[in-house]
Design a protein around this motif. Structure first.
Motif, PDB file in Angstrom:
ATOM      1  N   LEU A 346      -8.281  10.322  21.430  1.00  0.00           N
ATOM      2  CA  LEU A 346      -9.065   9.376  20.637  1.00  0.00           C
ATOM      3  C   LEU A 346     -10.357   8.959  21.328  1.00  0.00           C
ATOM      4  O   LEU A 346     -11.393   8.854  20.696  1.00  0.00           O
ATOM      5  N   ALA A 347     -10.293   8.730  22.620  1.00  0.00           N
ATOM      6  CA  ALA A 347     -11.492   8.326  23.352  1.00  0.00           C
ATOM      7  C   ALA A 347     -12.475   9.487  23.475  1.00  0.00           C
ATOM      8  O   ALA A 347     -13.688   9.275  23.573  1.00  0.00           O
ATOM      9  N   ALA A 348     -11.965  10.724  23.481  1.00  0.00           N
ATOM     10  CA  ALA A 348     -12.837  11.891  23.598  1.00  0.00           C
ATOM     11  C   ALA A 348     -12.696  12.813  22.392  1.00  0.00           C
ATOM     12  O   ALA A 348     -13.093  13.977  22.437  1.00  0.00           O
ATOM     13  N   GLY A 349     -12.125  12.310  21.308  1.00  0.00           N
ATOM     14  CA  GLY A 349     -11.941  13.122  20.110  1.00  0.00           C
ATOM     15  C   GLY A 349     -11.779  12.242  18.891  1.00  0.00           C
ATOM     16  O   GLY A 349     -12.013  11.035  18.935  1.00  0.00           O
ATOM     17  N   ASP A 350     -11.352  12.838  17.790  1.00  0.00           N
ATOM     18  CA  ASP A 350     -11.186  12.110  16.531  1.00  0.00           C
ATOM     19  C   ASP A 350      -9.738  11.751  16.234  1.00  0.00           C
ATOM     20  O   ASP A 350      -9.418  11.327  15.127  1.00  0.00           O
ATOM     21  N   GLY A 351      -8.846  11.934  17.213  1.00  0.00           N
ATOM     22  CA  GLY A 351      -7.460  11.585  16.994  1.00  0.00           C
ATOM     23  C   GLY A 351      -6.711  12.635  16.201  1.00  0.00           C
ATOM     24  O   GLY A 351      -7.164  13.756  16.010  1.00  0.00           O
ATOM     25  N   HIS A 352      -5.543  12.242  15.719  1.00  0.00           N
ATOM     26  CA  HIS A 352      -4.661  13.178  15.027  1.00  0.00           C
ATOM     27  C   HIS A 352      -5.285  13.684  13.726  1.00  0.00           C
ATOM     28  O   HIS A 352      -6.069  12.974  13.083  1.00  0.00           O
ATOM     29  N   PRO A 353      -4.904  14.878  13.287  1.00  0.00           N
ATOM     30  CA  PRO A 353      -5.385  15.395  12.003  1.00  0.00           C
ATOM     31  C   PRO A 353      -5.022  14.463  10.847  1.00  0.00           C
ATOM     32  O   PRO A 353      -3.993  13.785  10.868  1.00  0.00           O
ATOM     33  N   ALA A 354      -5.872  14.467   9.822  1.00  0.00           N
ATOM     34  CA  ALA A 354      -5.677  13.561   8.683  1.00  0.00           C
ATOM     35  C   ALA A 354      -4.342  13.784   7.996  1.00  0.00           C
ATOM     36  O   ALA A 354      -3.658  12.823   7.616  1.00  0.00           O
ATOM     37  N   GLU A 355      -3.919  15.050   7.841  1.00  0.00           N
ATOM     38  CA  GLU A 355      -2.666  15.324   7.144  1.00  0.00           C
ATOM     39  C   GLU A 355      -1.458  14.766   7.897  1.00  0.00           C
ATOM     40  O   GLU A 355      -0.452  14.403   7.281  1.00  0.00           O
ATOM     41  N   ILE A 356      -1.561  14.699   9.225  1.00  0.00           N
ATOM     42  CA  ILE A 356      -0.480  14.128  10.030  1.00  0.00           C
ATOM     43  C   ILE A 356      -0.451  12.613   9.886  1.00  0.00           C
ATOM     44  O   ILE A 356       0.593  11.998   9.636  1.00  0.00           O
ATOM     45  N   MET A 357      -1.607  11.990  10.034  1.00  0.00           N
ATOM     46  CA  MET A 357      -1.663  10.533   9.939  1.00  0.00           C
ATOM     47  C   MET A 357      -1.378  10.053   8.522  1.00  0.00           C
ATOM     48  O   MET A 357      -1.021   8.884   8.311  1.00  0.00           O
ATOM     49  N   ASP A 358      -1.514  10.917   7.549  1.00  0.00           N
ATOM     50  CA  ASP A 358      -1.151  10.590   6.176  1.00  0.00           C
ATOM     51  C   ASP A 358       0.297  10.117   6.112  1.00  0.00           C
ATOM     52  O   ASP A 358       0.613   9.097   5.489  1.00  0.00           O
ATOM     53  N   MET A 359       1.184  10.840   6.785  1.00  0.00           N
ATOM     54  CA  MET A 359       2.598  10.470   6.767  1.00  0.00           C
ATOM     55  C   MET A 359       2.858   9.203   7.588  1.00  0.00           C
ATOM     56  O   MET A 359       3.584   8.303   7.164  1.00  0.00           O
ATOM     57  N   THR A 360       2.244   9.123   8.756  1.00  0.00           N
ATOM     58  CA  THR A 360       2.432   7.947   9.612  1.00  0.00           C
ATOM     59  C   THR A 360       1.937   6.684   8.939  1.00  0.00           C
ATOM     60  O   THR A 360       2.621   5.648   8.913  1.00  0.00           O
ATOM     61  N   PHE A 361       0.739   6.738   8.383  1.00  0.00           N
ATOM     62  CA  PHE A 361       0.172   5.534   7.771  1.00  0.00           C
ATOM     63  C   PHE A 361       0.831   5.204   6.440  1.00  0.00           C
ATOM     64  O   PHE A 361       0.847   4.036   6.019  1.00  0.00           O
ATOM     65  N   ALA A 362       1.405   6.211   5.776  1.00  0.00           N
ATOM     66  CA  ALA A 362       2.230   5.917   4.604  1.00  0.00           C
ATOM     67  C   ALA A 362       3.444   5.094   5.033  1.00  0.00           C
ATOM     68  O   ALA A 362       3.822   4.116   4.369  1.00  0.00           O
ATOM     69  N   LEU A 363       4.047   5.470   6.166  1.00  0.00           N
ATOM     70  CA  LEU A 363       5.166   4.695   6.705  1.00  0.00           C
ATOM     71  C   LEU A 363       4.734   3.282   7.084  1.00  0.00           C
ATOM     72  O   LEU A 363       5.465   2.309   6.863  1.00  0.00           O
ATOM     73  N   GLN A 364       3.542   3.162   7.672  1.00  0.00           N
ATOM     74  CA  GLN A 364       3.036   1.833   8.034  1.00  0.00           C
ATOM     75  C   GLN A 364       2.905   0.950   6.800  1.00  0.00           C
ATOM     76  O   GLN A 364       3.350  -0.207   6.788  1.00  0.00           O
ATOM     77  N   ALA A 365       2.282   1.490   5.760  1.00  0.00           N
ATOM     78  CA  ALA A 365       2.062   0.709   4.543  1.00  0.00           C
ATOM     79  C   ALA A 365       3.382   0.301   3.899  1.00  0.00           C
ATOM     80  O   ALA A 365       3.575  -0.859   3.491  1.00  0.00           O
ATOM     81  N   MET A 366       4.331   1.248   3.830  1.00  0.00           N
ATOM     82  CA  MET A 366       5.614   0.949   3.197  1.00  0.00           C
ATOM     83  C   MET A 366       6.466   0.022   4.060  1.00  0.00           C
ATOM     84  O   MET A 366       7.206  -0.824   3.546  1.00  0.00           O
ATOM     85  N   SER A 367       6.344   0.161   5.383  1.00  0.00           N
ATOM     86  CA  SER A 367       7.088  -0.728   6.282  1.00  0.00           C
ATOM     87  C   SER A 367       6.561  -2.147   6.206  1.00  0.00           C
ATOM     88  O   SER A 367       7.328  -3.115   6.301  1.00  0.00           O
ATOM     89  N   LEU A 368       5.253  -2.280   6.039  1.00  0.00           N
ATOM     90  CA  LEU A 368       4.667  -3.616   5.904  1.00  0.00           C
ATOM     91  C   LEU A 368       5.173  -4.279   4.622  1.00  0.00           C
ATOM     92  O   LEU A 368       5.509  -5.467   4.613  1.00  0.00           O
ATOM     93  N   LYS A 369       5.234  -3.513   3.552  1.00  0.00           N
ATOM     94  CA  LYS A 369       5.784  -4.031   2.290  1.00  0.00           C
ATOM     95  C   LYS A 369       7.249  -4.426   2.477  1.00  0.00           C
ATOM     96  O   LYS A 369       7.688  -5.490   2.010  1.00  0.00           O
ATOM     97  N   TYR A 370       8.001  -3.585   3.174  1.00  0.00           N
ATOM     98  CA  TYR A 370       9.426  -3.856   3.414  1.00  0.00           C
ATOM     99  C   TYR A 370       9.624  -5.138   4.219  1.00  0.00           C
ATOM    100  O   TYR A 370      10.446  -5.989   3.858  1.00  0.00           O
ATOM    101  N   VAL A 371       8.883  -5.302   5.311  1.00  0.00           N
ATOM    102  CA  VAL A 371       9.081  -6.488   6.144  1.00  0.00           C
ATOM    103  C   VAL A 371       8.633  -7.745   5.411  1.00  0.00           C
ATOM    104  O   VAL A 371       9.214  -8.829   5.598  1.00  0.00           O
ATOM    105  N   ASN A 372       7.642  -7.632   4.544  1.00  0.00           N
ATOM    106  CA  ASN A 372       7.212  -8.786   3.756  1.00  0.00           C
ATOM    107  C   ASN A 372       8.305  -9.212   2.773  1.00  0.00           C
ATOM    108  O   ASN A 372       8.488 -10.409   2.524  1.00  0.00           O
ATOM    109  N   GLU A 373       9.029  -8.243   2.241  1.00  0.00           N
ATOM    110  CA  GLU A 373      10.087  -8.553   1.277  1.00  0.00           C
ATOM    111  C   GLU A 373      11.386  -9.021   1.953  1.00  0.00           C
ATOM    112  O   GLU A 373      12.147  -9.792   1.376  1.00  0.00           O
ATOM    113  N   GLN A 374      11.620  -8.554   3.192  1.00  0.00           N
ATOM    114  CA  GLN A 374      12.912  -8.766   3.820  1.00  0.00           C
ATOM    115  C   GLN A 374      12.879  -9.630   5.084  1.00  0.00           C
ATOM    116  O   GLN A 374      13.910  -9.764   5.749  1.00  0.00           O
ATOM    117  N   TYR A 375      11.740 -10.202   5.428  1.00  0.00           N
ATOM    118  CA  TYR A 375      11.626 -10.866   6.728  1.00  0.00           C
ATOM    119  C   TYR A 375      12.634 -11.994   6.917  1.00  0.00           C
ATOM    120  O   TYR A 375      13.110 -12.234   8.036  1.00  0.00           O
TER     121      TYR A 375
END
Length: 422
Positions: A346-375
């Motif tokens: 990341l400091a010397a590049g653009d980080g992970h490929p977009a298609e990879i982070m697509d899955m990770t950030f989908a998990l982030q978004a859905m996990s945030l929704k989950y914790v908001n509903e179940q906290y």
């Protein structure tokens, strides 16, 4: 009172926004899972009336995650999780899109911390963290803001280690979902994302050949597996160092040489640390390294390569190329450190490929929704991502690829659930 992004943000230059928009549009076109979730969020508005604070590597893919959370009704504020991975044009684009940003490329340590604190002073209801920095500040320095926070989601191995230590000591004051431990995170992001992006960063920074060289991968977790696999694919001779006997046997079975760091230090041309621990390359190792050895780190903090001990053995230090520091040792040898020992991908590049982070950030978004509903039901602990969310991300990914898979028949399900062999 709702924040005005343009007036309240602290960024380098709003005029950089056009280039940032192009970057965000590019990754959006390659993130079909997150696009599907954005459609759901726009209809359901799961974060309506809530404030969300995000600390992640602030580049285009992260920016699109922030926009997806905003599409779900949230008032979003974002800061960087590494001073050298923030992209100023992306920050400017987000501000134009109505997201408050407190981030600049390469601020001094005091300003970097100040920008993170400003993000928390927006009094978020939910947080997305990378390395546990926001959570740590909330619990140590800004406990006055704790009562507002319902929960969060954590991106990294390093962050989860910190959070579990807090939970064990009874110090964690709200639930955090361990996104890093989800299958669709570590199997793909940590292995394939880190594996590719680390070598993207090293290759673009050094412009040197990897084939025929000896690469020492320090740590054989999921990130280390990916780095070693890609090094082998580039034609390198790969050595793995480990402290875990089981992972060491796995590396051996995967076809890599396995030895101690004291031995590997004499042989490596490239070194990549991926342990999450401190001082895995240190003074005793510099004394035996080859002239011209190149050191890099792919762990969260810049502590895996011990820089003070490298400086002690050096007669001079100079920047010989962008993101390459040359340490001239007192005996005449030279050792090179990439990106100040920070995350090289990341400091010397653009980080992970977009298609990879697509899955990770989908998990982030859905996990945030989950914790908001179940906290209220989760309690003050580190919570695993529910398997149903993990599988949902994988299914959306398969659909985007046009791939169909089989399903069990009722008879097959019954057979698997029965103790009988008939």
């Amino acid at each position: 009172m709702k924040l005005n992004a343009v007036d309240n943000s602290v960024i380098t230059d709003i005029k950089l926004a056009p280039q940032g928009h192009l970057k965000i549009d590019w990754v959006k076109a390659h993130m079909p899972v997150l696009n599907r979730i954005r459609e759901q969020f726009e209809k359901e508005q799961p974060f309506k009336g809530l404030k969300v604070a995000i600390s992640l590597h602030l580049e285009a893919k992260t920016a699109y995650l922030a926009k997806v959370v905003k599409a779900g009704g949230a008032e979003v504020t974002i800061t960087g999780s590494n001073p050298l991975s923030t992209q100023d044009d992306v920050c400017a684009a987000l501000v134009e899109d109505g997201i408050t940003v407190f981030a600049k490329y390469n601020p001094d340590p005091e300003e970097y911390k100040e920008l993170m604190v400003k993000t928390l002073e927006t009094k978020p209801d939910l947080v997305i963290d990378d390395g546990g920095d926001l959570v740590s500040i909330l619990h140590s320095e800004r406990q006055d803001l704790l009562d507002q926070v319902r929960g969060g989601a954590e991106e990294t191995t390093t962050g989860i280690l910190r959070l579990k230590a807090m939970e064990k000591e009874g110090e964690l004051k709200f639930p955090v979902v361990a996104v890093n431990d989800a299958f669709c995170k570590y199997l793909f992001d940590n292995r394939y994302g880190t594996g590719q992006s680390v070598w993207d960063g090293i290759n673009r920074t050094t412009n040197l050949v990897v084939a025929g060289k000896t690469v020492v991968v320090v740590g054989y977790g999921w990130c280390g597996r990916g780095v070693a696999m890609r090094a082998k694919g580039l034609g390198a001779n790969v050595i793995v160092t480990e402290v875990d006997a089981i992972k060491a046997v796995e590396a051996y079975m995967d076809g890599f040489q396995v030895m101690s760091m004291d031995e590997a230090a004499k042989l490596g041309d490239f070194f990549v640390t991926v342990t999450g621990n401190k001082d895995v390359i240190r003074g005793q190792h510099y004394k035996v390294m080859k002239d011209g050895a190149i050191l890099s780190n792919a762990g969260h903090f810049d502590i895996e390569v011990n820089k003070p001990e490298l400086e002690e053995q050096s007669s001079s230090i100079r920047t010989v190329r962008n993101n390459i520091e040359e340490y001239a040792l007192k005996d005449g040898r030279k050792i090179y450190l990439l990106a100040e020992g920070r995350l090289v991908n990341l400091a010397a590049g653009d980080g992970h490929p977009a298609e990879i982070m697509d899955m990770t950030f989908a998990l982030q978004a859905m996990s945030l929704k989950y914790v908001n509903e179940q906290y209220k039901n989760i309690g003050n602990k580190v919570e695993s991502v529910p398997y149903e969310l993990d599988e949902q991300v994988a299914r959306i990914k398969l659909e985007s690829l046009g791939i169909n898979i089989d399903a069990l028949s009722e008879e097959q399900k019954s057979y698997l659930e029965s103790w009988s062999a008939h």
